[in-house]
Design an enzyme around this catalytic site. Structure first.
Site, PDB file in Angstrom:
ATOM      1  N   GLU A   1       1.658  -0.750  -5.105  1.00  0.00           N
ATOM      2  CA  GLU A   1       0.625   0.235  -5.413  1.00  0.00           C
ATOM      3  C   GLU A   1       1.357   1.567  -5.521  1.00  0.00           C
ATOM      4  O   GLU A   1       1.636   2.226  -4.518  1.00  0.00           O
ATOM      5  CB  GLU A   1      -0.439   0.314  -4.318  1.00  0.00           C
ATOM      6  CG  GLU A   1      -1.572   1.261  -4.703  1.00  0.00           C
ATOM      7  CD  GLU A   1      -2.142   2.068  -3.537  1.00  0.00           C
ATOM      8  OE1 GLU A   1      -3.242   2.629  -3.690  1.00  0.00           O
ATOM      9  OE2 GLU A   1      -1.486   2.158  -2.490  1.00  0.00           O
TER      10      GLU A   1
ATOM     11  N   ASP B   1       0.833  -1.191   0.000  1.00  0.00           N
ATOM     12  CA  ASP B   1       0.000   0.000   0.000  1.00  0.00           C
ATOM     13  C   ASP B   1       0.875   1.251   0.000  1.00  0.00           C
ATOM     14  O   ASP B   1       1.853   1.339   0.745  1.00  0.00           O
ATOM     15  CB  ASP B   1      -0.904  -0.020   1.238  1.00  0.00           C
ATOM     16  CG  ASP B   1      -1.921   1.084   1.252  1.00  0.00           C
ATOM     17  OD1 ASP B   1      -2.731   1.148   0.309  1.00  0.00           O
ATOM     18  OD2 ASP B   1      -1.917   1.885   2.201  1.00  0.00           O
TER      19      ASP B   1
END
Length: 591
Positions: A296, A237
């Site tokens: 990401e 993330d």
């Protein structure tokens, strides 16, 4: 020089090693190694996938019980959103303990059982890791608040004095992705206004300082904890946000969330993140079974995104440029070309994704106000995506053709950016509504009891979208996805390689050929029929996408394999070599 604290947050013993290093190969289009280069990976948003205990919130037990659906769908791996211990200020992306399962989702035994069950079905398991920030209730952050300014505990985060005569202004002009300032002022232990801390997302998510060696050691230990439990990799993330520009300089203007992915910012896509990813790659490579890292990463260009997937960094990075492209043939072709060129320059695969838990579902994005048009375009885009070289991500419910839920009452929304200005649109809940499995009324098999709860209300019309309603219906979106993924395995050229060969086509139509490399001479084997099938599966495949609102007639490329809508032949001609491609459709052809 910062003072180092204890090497680990706590001394919980490491888990027992997993019984295996991953699942047996599922017979996909790629070789036994480098499975990730052309894998189809299914995203499970855990709280909305399946509820195993009837409390209205999806959990690990529910996900484990529904894994056979994914095996039948034909995917290679699952990516699970965070299920760590968390106050749930941002759907679990605010973590208090990275080695514990939140009771909402089960416990550590449930995680072990899910990993084992997935491996038993030939599915790999990718976990979300959240390294950019913790929860504000994390033990480290609470210690930093207690011990006050000057404490070494504060060096793990970004605490800074404010500007202005009394420190009443934030340290710089950075804005939260969720809206409002990216800084919140603390209160010192004596009750007076204190320093500010940085949070690029919600105030409940303070950013970690990755210049601190203890932060790096702690995440090494966290990754090893889950790798030892048998997970096959991590989706990282905010992989682009771990390093901030020296001096934390002002940006100079507002509405900064709109700049993400369009230009280099002092808090995103700094060059220093790559050293962290290279270190993690070495850690992943130290384990058997090809464990992977997926970044990401929002980057302003395909070339900068490719830096995250150099041979010694992450295995994959999400291709948000493809997700952002509109229903326009020229734009799609440009994105495909630039994406493939950038990743090929570093020897990495490209990823393709149409939806995820942070964006409006593409069925609705493509609709332009007409749900039927949105469904046609979404089905066509799925076949386009699955014919491109690289790895594909499927967001849960996408295989059912689920639209965005746009009419949720304000009082049920839980997106933290919903009440904050100038950030994300605040409507991410619409793509997170629990998915329908069976039955004619809510919760449509999401939970164990008919009429049971679901944490977000499901629309009354969702019975027609359920897995039960679509299974066995050859015209359903679910069966289209099953057939497409099965053909992708049968024809290894789909998904493999690094290039496409564009073919001449009218404006508004994309046509390309996927040609396999020369096959080695096969060893003698019994069964001529088997050899013929293998030769056919190795042959070229042509993909034709018609983005126009009218059909087009083209020379017949070959033998039809699959189409997002039925194909029809035009009036007979002498050569008989044409086919009508319906409006807003996509088809595959074997050559």
């Amino acid at each position: 020089m910062t003072q180092e604290l204890t090497p680990a947050l706590h001394d919980r013993p490491a888990p027992a090693p997993a019984a295996d290093a991953g699942p047996a190969p599922r017979g996909g289009s790629g070789p036994a190694t480098h499975w990730w280069r052309d894998a189809v990976i299914y995203q499970i948003y855990v709280r909305s996938f399946a509820d195993g205990d009837g409390d209205g919130i999806g959990d690990l037990r529910g996900a484990r019980e529904r894994l056979p659906h994914l095996a039948r769908l034909g995917v290679d791996a699952v990516w699970l959103t965070p299920f760590y211990l968390s106050p749930q200020a941002d759907g679990g992306y605010d973590v208090t303990d990275y080695r514990a399962v939140d009771p909402l989702f089960g416990d550590l035994d449930d995680a072990r059982e899910l990993i084992g069950a997935a491996h038993g079905l030939g599915l790999r398991v990718i976990m979300d890791i959240v390294p950019n920030h913790t929860s504000d209730r994390h033990a480290w952050f609470q210690q930093a608040l207690r011990e006050g300014p000057g404490s070494p505990a504060r060096d793990r985060y970004w605490f800074r004095p404010g500007r202005g005569a009394d420190g009443e202004l934030p340290p710089n002009d950075w804005e939260s992705v969720f809206g409002g300032p990216a800084w919140t002022r603390t209160t010192d232990p004596d009750g007076t206004p204190g320093e500010w801390y940085l949070h690029l997302f919600a105030p409940e998510q303070p950013d970690l300082n990755w210049e601190h060696p203890e932060v790096r050691r702690e995440f090494d230990a966290i990754l090893r904890f889950w790798l030892d439990l048998g997970v096959d990799g991590f989706r990282i993330d905010v992989a682009h946000g771990l390093v901030k520009a020296e001096g934390l300089p002002d940006i100079g203007h507002g509405q900064q969330a709109s700049l993400i992915g369009t230009q280099k910012l002092p808090f995103f896509d700094q060059d220093g993140v790559h050293g962290i990813h290279r270190h993690w790659r070495r850690l992943l490579d130290s384990y058997d079974g090809e464990r992977i890292g997926v970044a990401e990463a929002w980057a302003p260009t395909s070339e900068r995104l490719a830096l995250y997937v150099r041979p010694d960094e992450m295995h994959q990075a999400f291709n948000f440029q493809f997700l952002r492209s509109g229903w326009d043939a020229a734009e799609m072709r440009t994105v495909i070309d630039t994406s493939l060129a950038a990743t090929a320059s570093v020897g990495a695969p490209t990823t393709w994704v149409l939806s995820n838990h942070d964006v409006v579902r593409h069925t609705t994005r493509y609709a332009d106000g007409d749900p039927e048009r949105g469904m046609r375009r979404a089905r066509a885009a799925a076949l386009l995506m699955l014919a491109l070289p690289g790895s594909v991500y499927v967001y849960q419910g996408e295989e059912l053709g689920l639209p965005e839920v746009t009419d949720l009452p304000d009082e049920v929304r839980q997106d933290p950016s919903f009440l904050r200005a100038d950030g994300q649109d605040g409507f991410r809940d619409g793509c997170r509504v629990p998915i329908p499995w069976s039955g004619t009324g809510a919760p449509y098999g999401f939970g164990p009891e008919p009429g049971g709860p679901s944490w977000l209300p499901q629309p009354d019309v969702w019975a027609k979208y359920s897995v039960e309603a679509q299974t066995g219906n050859p015209s359903s979106t679910l069966e289209l996805y099953r057939a497409a993924i099965a053909l992708r395995r049968e024809h290894p050229v789909l998904g493999a390689g690094e290039t496409v060969e564009w073919l001449d086509a009218p404006e508004g139509v994309l046509a390309f050929r996927r040609t396999p490399p020369p096959a080695p001479t096969p060893a003698p084997s019994g069964g001529a029929g088997q050899g013929d099938a293998a030769d056919g599966a190795r042959g070229p495949v042509v993909c034709v996408l018609n983005t126009l609102d009218r059909p087009v007639t083209l020379p017949r490329p070959g033998r039809p394999l699959l189409s997002s809508v039925p194909l029809t032949a035009p009036a007979p001609r002498e050569d008989g070599g044409t086919v009508r491609i319906p409006a807003e459709s996509c088809a595959w052809w074997a050559i």
